[in-house]
Design a protein around this motif. Structure first.
Motif, mmCIF file in Angstrom:
data_model
loop_
_atom_site.group_PDB
_atom_site.id
_atom_site.type_symbol
_atom_site.label_atom_id
_atom_site.label_comp_id
_atom_site.label_asym_id
_atom_site.label_seq_id
_atom_site.Cartn_x
_atom_site.Cartn_y
_atom_site.Cartn_z
ATOM 1 N N ARG A 131 -13.418 -15.349 13.975
ATOM 2 C CA ARG A 131 -14.564 -15.055 15.221
ATOM 3 C C ARG A 131 -14.620 -13.616 15.154
ATOM 4 O O ARG A 131 -13.678 -12.807 14.775
ATOM 5 N N VAL A 132 -15.857 -12.959 15.785
ATOM 6 C CA VAL A 132 -16.132 -11.491 15.936
ATOM 7 C C VAL A 132 -16.765 -11.161 17.373
ATOM 8 O O VAL A 132 -17.576 -12.054 17.719
ATOM 9 N N PRO A 133 -16.412 -10.121 17.643
ATOM 10 C CA PRO A 133 -16.938 -9.812 18.985
ATOM 11 C C PRO A 133 -18.347 -9.503 19.085
ATOM 12 O O PRO A 133 -18.953 -9.061 18.042
ATOM 13 N N ILE A 134 -19.207 -9.951 20.008
ATOM 14 C CA ILE A 134 -20.681 -9.741 19.963
ATOM 15 C C ILE A 134 -21.014 -8.276 20.010
ATOM 16 O O ILE A 134 -22.127 -7.857 19.416
ATOM 17 N N HIS A 135 -20.235 -7.531 20.695
ATOM 18 C CA HIS A 135 -20.658 -6.116 20.926
ATOM 19 C C HIS A 135 -20.295 -5.121 19.738
ATOM 20 O O HIS A 135 -20.810 -4.025 19.579
ATOM 21 N N THR A 136 -19.500 -5.741 18.855
ATOM 22 C CA THR A 136 -19.254 -4.630 17.653
ATOM 23 C C THR A 136 -19.693 -5.047 16.251
ATOM 24 O O THR A 136 -19.653 -4.552 15.488
ATOM 25 N N SER A 137 -20.413 -6.230 16.452
ATOM 26 C CA SER A 137 -21.171 -6.835 15.234
ATOM 27 C C SER A 137 -22.452 -6.957 15.476
ATOM 28 O O SER A 137 -23.307 -7.363 16.366
ATOM 29 N N ALA A 138 -23.236 -6.816 14.183
ATOM 30 C CA ALA A 138 -24.568 -6.797 13.963
ATOM 31 C C ALA A 138 -24.992 -8.214 14.407
ATOM 32 O O ALA A 138 -25.979 -8.573 15.062
ATOM 33 N N TYR A 159 -16.292 -9.999 30.455
ATOM 34 C CA TYR A 159 -16.476 -9.496 28.774
ATOM 35 C C TYR A 159 -15.480 -8.114 28.826
ATOM 36 O O TYR A 159 -15.820 -7.349 29.631
ATOM 37 N N HIS A 160 -14.662 -8.002 27.842
ATOM 38 C CA HIS A 160 -13.776 -6.636 27.405
ATOM 39 C C HIS A 160 -14.725 -6.018 26.256
ATOM 40 O O HIS A 160 -14.494 -6.611 25.135
ATOM 41 N N PHE A 161 -15.111 -4.588 26.639
ATOM 42 C CA PHE A 161 -15.670 -3.891 25.469
ATOM 43 C C PHE A 161 -14.711 -3.313 24.860
ATOM 44 O O PHE A 161 -14.774 -2.127 24.783
ATOM 45 N N THR A 162 -13.935 -3.892 24.156
ATOM 46 C CA THR A 162 -12.644 -3.306 23.217
ATOM 47 C C THR A 162 -13.288 -2.555 22.238
ATOM 48 O O THR A 162 -14.215 -3.001 21.237
ATOM 49 N N LYS A 163 -13.022 -1.238 21.990
ATOM 50 C CA LYS A 163 -13.523 -0.363 20.974
ATOM 51 C C LYS A 163 -12.597 -0.786 19.470
ATOM 52 O O LYS A 163 -11.393 0.074 19.494
ATOM 53 N N ARG A 164 -13.220 -1.297 18.636
ATOM 54 C CA ARG A 164 -12.463 -1.373 17.431
ATOM 55 C C ARG A 164 -12.601 -0.123 16.531
ATOM 56 O O ARG A 164 -11.810 0.053 15.546
ATOM 57 N N THR A 165 -13.587 0.622 16.763
ATOM 58 C CA THR A 165 -13.707 1.808 15.935
ATOM 59 C C THR A 165 -14.235 2.917 17.053
ATOM 60 O O THR A 165 -14.674 2.450 18.187
ATOM 61 N N GLU A 192 -20.779 0.774 11.385
ATOM 62 C CA GLU A 192 -19.132 1.089 11.300
ATOM 63 C C GLU A 192 -18.444 0.786 12.752
ATOM 64 O O GLU A 192 -17.501 1.501 13.266
ATOM 65 N N GLU A 193 -19.030 -0.151 13.570
ATOM 66 C CA GLU A 193 -18.606 -0.370 14.932
ATOM 67 C C GLU A 193 -17.541 -1.509 14.532
ATOM 68 O O GLU A 193 -16.686 -1.690 15.826
ATOM 69 N N ASN A 194 -17.432 -2.095 13.785
ATOM 70 C CA ASN A 194 -16.406 -3.342 13.585
ATOM 71 C C ASN A 194 -15.664 -2.896 12.592
ATOM 72 O O ASN A 194 -14.211 -3.253 12.601
ATOM 73 N N GLU A 195 -15.794 -2.160 11.490
ATOM 74 C CA GLU A 195 -14.916 -1.694 10.285
ATOM 75 C C GLU A 195 -15.325 -0.494 9.839
ATOM 76 O O GLU A 195 -16.647 -0.340 9.622
ATOM 77 N N VAL A 196 -14.370 0.491 9.913
ATOM 78 C CA VAL A 196 -14.807 1.638 9.317
ATOM 79 C C VAL A 196 -15.149 1.705 7.937
ATOM 80 O O VAL A 196 -14.473 1.061 7.112
ATOM 81 N N GLY A 197 -16.385 2.335 7.640
ATOM 82 C CA GLY A 197 -16.923 2.500 6.182
ATOM 83 C C GLY A 197 -17.874 1.151 5.786
ATOM 84 O O GLY A 197 -18.300 1.249 4.601
ATOM 85 N N ILE A 198 -18.035 0.379 6.781
ATOM 86 C CA ILE A 198 -18.967 -0.834 6.459
ATOM 87 C C ILE A 198 -20.040 -0.839 7.443
ATOM 88 O O ILE A 198 -19.932 -0.632 8.846
#
Length: 255
Positions: A131-138, A159-165, A192-198
């Motif tokens: 699963r992936v958060p809707i706010h950090t993923s395209a 909903y929790h807008f947790t900052k992954r990056t 780069e909102e879900n994974e740094v460098g991607i």
């Protein structure tokens, strides 16, 4: 591996029903399960609360609930979607050498239901079933982009807008602004909102009715994500989702 007894019993109750046994009384279920009526009653009430069991008001007997129909249809539609989309995901991956994903919306999250590894960058966070958060993923942004703001606010309740990056969206207001941009452009970006460098780009898939039922995405190293490169990827993504949507009965406008 230990079995949870109450869950095991509840699932066995569901298995008692078939084409020839549409309804059962609590006494019949108790005998078949070799359980006391009070235990069966508690299990039935729990299943009924979640709509996996319903009760005939006239006879008092129990039957399978509509929740099973809903979940069954979801499984079947996902299998059909995967079989239709697979060759197009492979084409997209082969054309770009990038990893491609097929994702559906489940509640407030996206769920990866298929993935084709590219020969280029390896994406570690994505795997089928994850699963992936809707706010950090395209893909998450693409999946909810067809909802109007009222529907979106309802979806985001609690909903929790947790900052992954550091780049992750941190509030509902900023997220809705982002979705407005996705609606206007027809594609979504994870910078780069879900994974740094991607960096990921995504475009939604529509069914015969025009409803967004899934999204396709591609991932690329941030260092190579120029405006020109992303524009090229978006074009290919739209070609890919266009083909999938057409096979599902929806007619896109020509790109």
């Amino acid at each position: 591996m230990p079995i949870i007894q109450s869950l095991d019993r509840a699932l066995k109750i569901l298995d008692l029903f078939d084409e020839r046994t549409r309804e059962l009384s609590i006494t019949e279920i108790s005998k078949k399960m070799n359980l006391h009526k009070s235990t069966v009653h508690s299990l039935l009430k729990t299943l009924q609360a979640h709509r996996y069991i319903s009760q005939n008001e006239e006879t008092g007997k129990y039957m399978l609930g509509l929740k099973l129909f809903e979940r069954g249809n979801l499984v079947v539609s996902n299998l059909d979607l995967r079989s239709v989309a697979r060759k197009h995901l492979e084409w997209l991956s082969e054309t770009t050498s990038l990893t491609t994903h097929l994702v559906i919306l489940d509640g407030q999250e996206g769920v990866y239901i298929d993935k084709v590894e590219g020969s280029g960058v390896t994406v570690f966070y994505s795997r089928i079933g994850r699963r992936v958060p809707i706010h950090t993923s395209a893909v998450g942004k693409a999946l909810v982009s067809s909802k109007d703001n009222q529907e979106l606010k309802k979806l985001l309740k609690g909903y929790h807008f947790t900052k992954r990056t550091e780049n992750s969206i941190g509030s509902e207001g900023d997220f809705i602004k982002e979705i407005n941009q996705v609606r206007a452009s027809g594609f979504a970006v994870d910078n780069e909102e879900n994974e740094v460098g991607i960096v990921c780009v995504s475009v939604p898939i529509k069914d015969y009715s025009g409803k967004t039922i899934a999204a396709v995405s591609m991932s690329t190293p941030a260092a190579s994500a120029t405006d020109e490169t992303l524009a090229y990827f978006v074009k290919l993504l739209k070609e890919c989702t266009n083909r999938i949507s057409r096979e599902l009965g929806f007619e896109y406008e020509k790109i």
